[in-house]
Scaffold this active site. Structure first.
Site, short mmCIF file in Angstrom:
data_model
loop_
_atom_site.label_atom_id
_atom_site.label_comp_id
_atom_site.label_asym_id
_atom_site.label_seq_id
_atom_site.Cartn_x
_atom_site.Cartn_y
_atom_site.Cartn_z
N ASP A 20 0.73 -1.22 0.28
CA ASP A 20 -0.06 0.25 0.40
C ASP A 20 0.75 1.69 -0.31
OD1 ASP A 20 -2.71 1.20 -0.11
OD2 ASP A 20 -3.09 1.47 2.19
N GLY A 21 0.48 1.94 -0.81
CA GLY A 21 1.05 3.53 -0.33
C GLY A 21 1.71 3.91 -2.07
N HIS A 37 1.89 3.03 -9.48
CA HIS A 37 1.88 1.61 -9.33
C HIS A 37 3.18 1.18 -10.32
CE1 HIS A 37 -1.92 1.59 -7.75
NE2 HIS A 37 -2.09 2.55 -8.38
N GLU A 67 -12.49 -4.58 -3.48
CA GLU A 67 -12.91 -3.78 -4.11
C GLU A 67 -12.18 -2.53 -4.61
OE1 GLU A 67 -12.33 -5.15 -0.38
OE2 GLU A 67 -14.23 -5.86 -1.32
N LEU A 131 11.20 -21.03 -3.58
CA LEU A 131 9.70 -19.82 -2.75
C LEU A 131 8.16 -20.15 -3.59
CD1 LEU A 131 9.83 -17.31 -0.98
CD2 LEU A 131 9.78 -15.90 -2.93
N ILE A 195 -6.53 -4.34 8.25
CA ILE A 195 -6.51 -5.75 7.40
C ILE A 195 -7.12 -5.32 5.89
CG2 ILE A 195 -8.79 -6.10 7.97
CD1 ILE A 195 -5.53 -8.30 8.26
N GLU A 207 1.06 -11.70 13.28
CA GLU A 207 1.94 -11.36 13.77
C GLU A 207 1.28 -10.29 12.96
OE1 GLU A 207 2.74 -10.61 17.01
OE2 GLU A 207 2.22 -12.77 17.46
C1 IPE Z 1 -5.16 -2.81 -0.05
O1 IPE Z 1 -5.10 -1.46 -0.11
C2 IPE Z 1 -4.54 -3.57 -1.23
C3 IPE Z 1 -3.87 -3.43 -1.92
C4 IPE Z 1 -3.34 -3.11 -1.43
C5 IPE Z 1 -3.90 -4.77 -2.96
P1 IPE Z 1 -6.54 -0.11 -0.25
O2 IPE Z 1 -5.50 0.92 -0.47
O3 IPE Z 1 -6.65 -0.71 -1.13
O4 IPE Z 1 -6.98 -0.28 0.80
P2 IPE Z 1 -7.88 0.95 1.62
O5 IPE Z 1 -8.60 1.44 0.99
O6 IPE Z 1 -7.26 2.24 2.21
O7 IPE Z 1 -8.41 -0.43 2.90
C1 IPE Z 2 -1.75 -0.12 -3.03
O1 IPE Z 2 -1.83 1.47 -3.25
C2 IPE Z 2 -2.06 -0.13 -4.71
C3 IPE Z 2 -3.96 -1.06 -5.08
C4 IPE Z 2 -4.42 -0.61 -4.24
C5 IPE Z 2 -3.65 -1.58 -6.25
P1 IPE Z 2 -2.46 3.04 -3.47
O2 IPE Z 2 -2.99 2.91 -4.56
O3 IPE Z 2 -4.18 2.12 -2.04
O4 IPE Z 2 -1.95 3.78 -2.93
P2 IPE Z 2 -2.57 5.08 -1.72
O5 IPE Z 2 -3.30 3.81 -0.76
O6 IPE Z 2 -3.60 5.93 -2.30
O7 IPE Z 2 -1.17 6.06 -1.48
MG MG Z 3 -4.16 2.32 -0.44
#
Ligand code: IPE
Ligand code: IPE
Ligand code: MG
Length: 242
Positions: A20-21, A37, A67, A131, A195, A207
Site C-alpha cells: 500500500d501507498g 503503481h 474492492e 519460494l 487488514i 503477527e
Molecule cells: C489494500 O489497499 C489493497 C492492496 C494493497 C492491494 P487499499 O488502499 O485498497 O486499502 P484501503 O482502501 O486503504 O483500506
Molecule cells: C496500493 O497503493 C496499490 C493498490 C491498492 C492497487 P494505493 O493505490 O492504495 O496507494 P494509496 O493508499 O492511495 O497511497
Molecule cells: Mg491504499
C-alpha cells in the site's frame, strides 16, 4: 546474524505484505497515480530476492483487492497493464530461481491479456519447488470465504460432503491457499493500520507489523526490520508462554 539481528533459524515460514501507498508516493512527487503503481511493481523484485535469501518459504503479496474495482477505469487498467509487463519481464528469472507462482483470487475476471500472461507464468513455474509466491489479485478475504462455502454446498449436493465432515482442515482445503501453511507475519507499509479484507482466514494468528514507509520505497532492509520485529514478539496462540 545481519545488521537487523535476524535469527535465520526463526524466519517466518509465511509472510504476507499489503503493498500500500503507491498513490501517496506518486502524489508527493506530483506524478499520476499510475506512476506510483509502476514504482510499486519495481519494489517487488528485491523483496522476492531477500525472501529467498532469508529462506522464507511462502510470500503472499496483495496486489489488487475485490474492492479496488471502485477506482477509475484508467487506474484499474493501468494496474493490469503493469501486471502484464511485470510477469512477462520476470518470468525467466522466476523460473530460473525455482519460484512457484500461485494466484489467490478470481483472476478469470481480470482483463484477458493479464489473465493470459498469468496463466503462462503459473504453467511455467508449476513444478518449481523453491519460494512459493502468491499474488493476491482480485482478492478479498470475504469473497474467498463465500467461494469456499459455495464449493462446500456444491460438494454436499453431489453427496460427497456431509455436515459432520466439515472441519477446519476441510475449510482450509477450500481456500485459495489450500495446502499452504497459515500466515505468520502480515506487513502493512504506508502507515495505515487495518487488514482491508486480506487473508481473514489464514491470518487468524498472524503477527502484524505496520510501517510508515510507502510501498514503492520499501527495501529489503525494511523486510529485515519487520522480521526482526516479528522475532521479538511472543506468539501464544491462546496458550501461555513458556
Ligand atoms: C489494500 O489497499 C489493497 C492492496 C494493497 C492491494 P487499499 O488502499 O485498497 O486499502 P484501503 O482502501 O486503504 O483500506
Ligand atoms: C496500493 O497503493 C496499490 C493498490 C491498492 C492497487 P494505493 O493505490 O492504495 O496507494 P494509496 O493508499 O492511495 O497511497
Ligand atoms: Mg491504499
Amino acid at each position: 546474524m545481519n545488521s537487523y539481528d535476524i535469527n535465520l533459524e526463526k524466519v517466518p515460514t509465511h509472510i504476507a505484505i499489503i503493498m500500500d501507498g503507491n498513490g501517496r508516493w506518486a502524489k508527493s512527487r506530483f506524478l499520476p497515480r499510475t506512476a506510483g503503481h509502476k514504482a510499486g511493481v519495481e519494489a517487488i523484485r528485491e523483496v522476492i530476492k531477500e525472501s529467498q535469501r532469508l529462506g522464507v518459504k511462502h510470500l503472499t503479496l496483495y496486489a489488487f483487492s475485490t474492492e479496488n474495482w471502485k477506482r477509475s477505469i484508467a487506474e484499474v487498467s493501468g494496474i493490469f497493464k503493469l501486471l502484464v509487463t511485470y510477469v512477462n519481464s520476470e518470468l525467466k528469472e522466476l523460473v530460473e530461481n525455482n519460484v512457484k507462482v500461485t494466484v489467490l483470487g478470481d483472476y478469470r475476471q481480470i482483463p484477458s491479456d493479464a489473465e493470459k500472461s498469468l496463466e503462462k507464468t503459473l504453467e511455467a513455474t508449476k513444478n518449481n519447488t523453491g519460494l512459493r509466491f502468491n499474488i493476491a489479485l482480485n482478492y478479498g478475504g470475504r469473497h474467498e470465504i463465500v467461494h469456499a462455502v459455495q464449493q462446500a454446498v456444491s460438494l454436499a449436493r453431489q453427496g460427497t460432503l456431509t455436515p459432520e465432515a466439515v472441519d477446519e482442515a476441510l475449510v482450509d482445503s477450500l481456500m485459495y491457499t489450500a495446502g499452504q501453511p497459515p500466515v505468520d507475519l502480515i506487513i502493512r507499509p504506508s502507515g495505515e493500520q487495518r487488514i482491508s479484507n486480506f487473508l481473514l482466514w489464514q491470518g487468524a494468528y498472524a503477527e502484524f507489523v505496520f510501517m510508515d514507509v510507502l510501498w514503492p520505497d520499501f527495501t529489503p532492509g525494511d523486510l529485515d526490520r519487520a522480521i526482526a520485529e516479528f522475532q521479538r514478539r511472543s506468539r501464544r496462540f491462546g496458550g501461555i508462554s513458556s
